[in-house]
Design an enzyme around this catalytic site. Structure first.
Site, PDB file in Angstrom:
ATOM      1  N   PRO A  87      11.233 -14.312  -0.183  1.00  0.00           N
ATOM      2  CA  PRO A  87      10.049 -14.564   0.651  1.00  0.00           C
ATOM      3  C   PRO A  87       9.306 -13.272   0.995  1.00  0.00           C
ATOM      4  O   PRO A  87       9.924 -12.212   1.142  1.00  0.00           O
ATOM      5  CB  PRO A  87      10.640 -15.215   1.907  1.00  0.00           C
ATOM      6  CG  PRO A  87      12.053 -14.737   1.959  1.00  0.00           C
ATOM      7  CD  PRO A  87      12.492 -14.571   0.538  1.00  0.00           C
ATOM      8  N   GLY A 110      12.921  -3.874   0.309  1.00  0.00           N
ATOM      9  CA  GLY A 110      13.079  -2.772  -0.632  1.00  0.00           C
ATOM     10  C   GLY A 110      13.999  -3.053  -1.797  1.00  0.00           C
ATOM     11  O   GLY A 110      14.418  -2.115  -2.486  1.00  0.00           O
ATOM     12  N   GLU A 124       4.700  -5.412 -10.543  1.00  0.00           N
ATOM     13  CA  GLU A 124       6.131  -5.124 -10.514  1.00  0.00           C
ATOM     14  C   GLU A 124       6.913  -6.053 -11.445  1.00  0.00           C
ATOM     15  O   GLU A 124       7.777  -5.587 -12.187  1.00  0.00           O
ATOM     16  CB  GLU A 124       6.674  -5.208  -9.087  1.00  0.00           C
ATOM     17  CG  GLU A 124       6.337  -3.987  -8.237  1.00  0.00           C
ATOM     18  CD  GLU A 124       7.055  -4.004  -6.899  1.00  0.00           C
ATOM     19  OE1 GLU A 124       7.634  -5.054  -6.545  1.00  0.00           O
ATOM     20  OE2 GLU A 124       7.033  -2.978  -6.206  1.00  0.00           O
ATOM     21  N   GLU A 180       0.820  -1.206   0.000  1.00  0.00           N
ATOM     22  CA  GLU A 180       0.000   0.000   0.000  1.00  0.00           C
ATOM     23  C   GLU A 180       0.860   1.264   0.000  1.00  0.00           C
ATOM     24  O   GLU A 180       0.523   2.256  -0.647  1.00  0.00           O
ATOM     25  CB  GLU A 180      -0.924   0.005   1.226  1.00  0.00           C
ATOM     26  CG  GLU A 180      -1.984  -1.077   1.231  1.00  0.00           C
ATOM     27  CD  GLU A 180      -1.489  -2.402   1.775  1.00  0.00           C
ATOM     28  OE1 GLU A 180      -2.289  -3.345   1.866  1.00  0.00           O
ATOM     29  OE2 GLU A 180      -0.287  -2.516   2.106  1.00  0.00           O
ATOM     30  N   ASN A 191       0.898  -9.018  -5.781  1.00  0.00           N
ATOM     31  CA  ASN A 191       0.871  -8.079  -6.895  1.00  0.00           C
ATOM     32  C   ASN A 191       1.783  -8.534  -8.047  1.00  0.00           C
ATOM     33  O   ASN A 191       2.992  -8.664  -7.854  1.00  0.00           O
ATOM     34  CB  ASN A 191       1.306  -6.705  -6.379  1.00  0.00           C
ATOM     35  CG  ASN A 191       1.375  -5.670  -7.475  1.00  0.00           C
ATOM     36  OD1 ASN A 191       0.711  -5.783  -8.495  1.00  0.00           O
ATOM     37  ND2 ASN A 191       2.190  -4.656  -7.268  1.00  0.00           N
TER      38      ASN A 191
END
Length: 440
Positions: free
Chosen positions: A271, A313, A341, A68, A338
């Site tokens: 993971p 990140g 990406e 988010e 998602n």
């Protein structure tokens, strides 16, 4: 359930929360001991601000976790560029790190207060937001009710209701309506999400598409990428990202199956929860495979079987090391993760069939030939092997993913259009305050 009964339930929730508030310290302390709370900032979870409120209009934006936060970052940047202060709350240590990395001191970061009356009251009394923007599916009853009592406009952006959540709310329609009537606007991800919010009483509802499509391509430190590419050399690679418990074992078995045909194979596992990495590495090593961990700075040696991407990140780094990506939480767990990406970073996408939480994105990717669904480890091994042996087909999938993402862009503009009636008065107020030299 009647409207009167729903309000009694919500009122009871409010006062029960107030009564248990003194006892939650042990819970927060336990989370801190597990690394799930940032030491020294636990007070923010009780609504105790760690910094002063800046002068002028202020928008409170809430993003629960990493996904988010990534989705809402361009929206936050747009609001800040208009001269409006933003306090951005998140609920996890990893998302807090992302805020610092991507937004720095452009925003004020706080951990979201517990959804208990004393914590929410204290938070709102300090920050006095002019607008609250909530991302995706964060429906916190106490927070919504307290904002409503203070007449603070609340807008849900990138709104999503999973099959499970929608079914649960349908069983409590009066409570849903009593909460959702406090929302000034819902900007939903898809037509299905929009219909679900309307069915539960939200008005008005518009559809923008997925904000995650309008995020910047995940960044990478070029020197780090080049160093890993040198270590990998010409070895064949594929990645399994956002994996959940049980899926790493499947991926390791697939690696073993594929290595018979591709002796130089390197499998990358990222993971969803990096804190599980030591246990994952131990399990894979018991199968006789050599594992290198990113967090330890391990070198990818010629005999390394699995490279474990257990850092936060760096998805942009891991996905740039391959052209084939399996997206997890889709074989052993429910809902999916998602897939946008991997599409942005030019990989052919594979996934299990349990992708309900990202149904719209997968439907578009599959229709365009950018993604394929698999049902088990044998099918996964076959798909990866096929893509290794057919680079032209792999490139077709990569190109289709790039086109799909481009066609899906525009959500940020549509979301800002929905927010305009709430944002523009704050822009004017900020300009007037700047001329007058103070906050009024």
């Amino acid at each position: 359930m009647s409207e009167r009964w729903a309000r009694i339930v919500l009122s009871t929730y409010r006062w029960v929360g107030a009564m248990v508030f003194p006892a939650v310290g042990a819970y927060v302390a336990f989370r801190a001991s597990k690394g799930k709370e940032e030491r020294g900032r636990q007070g923010e979870r009780y609504g105790v601000a760690s910094v002063a409120r800046p002068a002028g209009p202020l928008v409170w934006v809430h993003a629960a976790s990493v996904g988010e936060t990534s989705a809402v970052t361009p929206l936050v940047e747009t609001i800040v560029d208009m001269g409006i202060n933003v306090v951005l709350t998140t609920g996890t240590v990893t998302s807090a790190k992302m805020v610092q990395e991507r937004l720095g001191d452009r925003v004020i970061h706080q951990y979201v207060p517990l959804d208990l009356k004393p914590a929410v009251d204290r938070f709102l009394s300090h920050w006095q937001p002019d607008l609250a923007v909530i991302c995706e599916s964060e429906i916190w009853p106490m927070t919504i009710l307290e904002l409503g009592l203070r007449r603070v406009p609340q807008v849900l952006v990138n709104g999503r209701l999973s099959d499970k959540s929608f079914a649960a709310w349908q069983k409590r329609p009066s409570i849903a309506e009593a909460l959702f009537e406090n929302l000034a606007h819902v900007v939903a991800q898809s037509d299905i999400d929009g219909e679900r919010f309307r069915a539960l009483g939200a008005r008005p509802v518009t559809v923008s598409g997925n904000l995650k499509v309008d995020t910047a391509i995940p960044p990478v430190v070029e020197s780090e990428l080049e160093a890993l590419q040198r270590q990998i050399g010409k070895r064949k690679t594929w990645a399994a990202i956002s994996t959940h418990q049980g899926e790493e074992d499947v991926v390791a078995q697939v690696h073993h199956m594929l290595k018979v045909r591709h002796r130089d194979l390197l499998t990358i596992i990222v993971p969803r929860h990096p804190d599980r990495a030591p246990a994952i590495a131990e399990d894979i090593e018991k199968l006789g495979m050599k594992v290198a961990l990113r967090s330890r700075g391990d070198v990818i040696a010629p005999d390394t079987d699995i490279y474990l991407g257990d850092t936060i990140g760096e998805m942009g780094l891991y996905l740039r090391l391959t052209e084939i990506a399996f997206v997890g939480r889709s074989l052993m767990a429910q809902g999916g993760q998602n897939p946008l990406e991997p599409a942005m970073l030019k990989t052919a996408i594979l996934s299990g069939r349990n992708v309900q939480n990202f149904r719209d994105s997968y439907q578009r990717l599959i229709k365009n030939g950018a993604a394929k669904l698999i049902r088990d480890k044998d099918m996964l091994a076959g798909a990866v092997n096929y893509l290794f042996n057919n680079p032209a087909e792999r490139q077709v999938m990569i190109d289709a993913g790039t086109k799909t993402v481009e066609d899906m862009r525009g959500s940020l503009d549509l979301t800002m259009t929905a927010l305009e009636p709430f944002i523009q008065p704050l822009v004017l107020k900020a300009r007037l305050n700047a001329r007058e030299g103070g906050w009024k």
